[in-house]
Design an enzyme around this catalytic site. Structure first.
Site, PDB file in Angstrom:
ATOM      1  N   LYS A 120     -62.663 -54.386  44.051  1.00  0.00           N
ATOM      2  CA  LYS A 120     -62.225 -53.157  43.395  1.00  0.00           C
ATOM      3  C   LYS A 120     -62.314 -51.975  44.342  1.00  0.00           C
ATOM      4  O   LYS A 120     -61.371 -51.180  44.463  1.00  0.00           O
ATOM      5  CB  LYS A 120     -63.070 -52.888  42.160  1.00  0.00           C
ATOM      6  CG  LYS A 120     -62.606 -51.666  41.362  1.00  0.00           C
ATOM      7  CD  LYS A 120     -63.678 -51.136  40.433  1.00  0.00           C
ATOM      8  CE  LYS A 120     -64.717 -50.353  41.202  1.00  0.00           C
ATOM      9  NZ  LYS A 120     -65.680 -49.642  40.310  1.00  0.00           N
ATOM     10  N   ASP A 138     -61.174 -51.589  37.068  1.00  0.00           N
ATOM     11  CA  ASP A 138     -62.507 -51.168  36.641  1.00  0.00           C
ATOM     12  C   ASP A 138     -62.644 -51.458  35.151  1.00  0.00           C
ATOM     13  O   ASP A 138     -61.798 -52.133  34.553  1.00  0.00           O
ATOM     14  CB  ASP A 138     -62.750 -49.694  36.958  1.00  0.00           C
ATOM     15  CG  ASP A 138     -61.892 -48.758  36.103  1.00  0.00           C
ATOM     16  OD1 ASP A 138     -60.994 -49.246  35.370  1.00  0.00           O
ATOM     17  OD2 ASP A 138     -62.130 -47.543  36.151  1.00  0.00           O
TER      18      ASP A 138
END
Length: 231
Positions: A120, A138
């Site tokens: 991420k 997320d």
């Protein structure tokens, strides 16, 4: 979900949050990398409060290595998991100096090898710092994607990312990432989603259950812009 429904969702969210952007304050790729590393299990608001002073004290990798670990820990102690993050920051800075002349690498595969940098974080850095299309998943992106049907509730974070990459045109990956975050952060919240005023209610399985709406209602024909969040 079919392609038409996916396009309606993307256009609607774009209309709601046309100015969605990375809310972590930074002025260069290195600061962004540090900020995203700090943001794990922490709000962007808290990170920005900490980095307001952190980035004036530490401007380059050498600065983070010039102080004892305990001092850096105190500088970020308002951040969750601050001890582990301080350790990762110093280890990351050491690698940047040793392997990359103090610069943050642009390649995703090199970024994920840095301490504290997962998939991420790497996606956020390559897309926002270097302009490479990417979708970082997320908690907001994952939640919204599953509620709206881009992904199944059982899907892993990586599976959500792959399904979004298939549904969303590549040139829209980065903007879509930001828009999904804004949609999840300011509208489709985890505990109290604004289903009653949501223009995507007809396409949201969970929203229909929450509102006990008639599942045979016709889908909205086009994007319906809403109020842009101000932050």
């Amino acid at each position: 979900m079919n392609n038409t429904q996916a396009r309606v969702i993307l256009d609607t969210i774009a209309g709601m949050f046309p100015d969605a952007h990375c809310e972590l304050n930074h002025s260069n790729p290195f600061e962004l990398t540090i900020a995203v590393l700090l943001s794990a299990q922490c709000t962007d608001e808290t990170v920005n409060k900490v980095t307001a002073t952190l980035f004036s004290k530490y401007r380059k990798p050498e600065d983070y290595l010039a102080v004892p670990l305990e001092e850096l820990e105190q500088d970020i102690r308002r951040i969750g998991l601050y001890r582990n993050k301080a350790k990762n920051i110093q280890a990351l800075c050491a690698i940047l100096l040793d392997k990359y002349d103090g610069e943050v690498p642009q390649e995703h595969e090199k970024l994920v090898e840095l301490p504290g940098v997962g998939r991420k974080t790497a996606n956020v850095v390559v897309s926002n710092a270097f302009g490479v299309p990417a979708i970082a998943v997320d908690t907001h992106v994952e939640r919204v994607s599953k509620r709206l049907g881009f992904a199944a509730h059982k899907d892993s974070v990586l599976e959500v990312e792959k399904k979004l990459m298939k549904r969303v045109p590549r040139e829209e990956w980065t903007d879509t990432h930001h828009r999904l975050i804004f949609f999840g952060r300011y509208h489709c919240k985890a505990q109290n989603p604004n289903c009653g005023e949501c223009p995507l209610l007809d396409l949201c399985r969970e929203g229909k259950k929450r509102m006990k709406t008639n599942p045979t209602r016709k889908p909205i024909p086009k994007a319906k812009p809403s109020k842009t969040a101000t932050v």
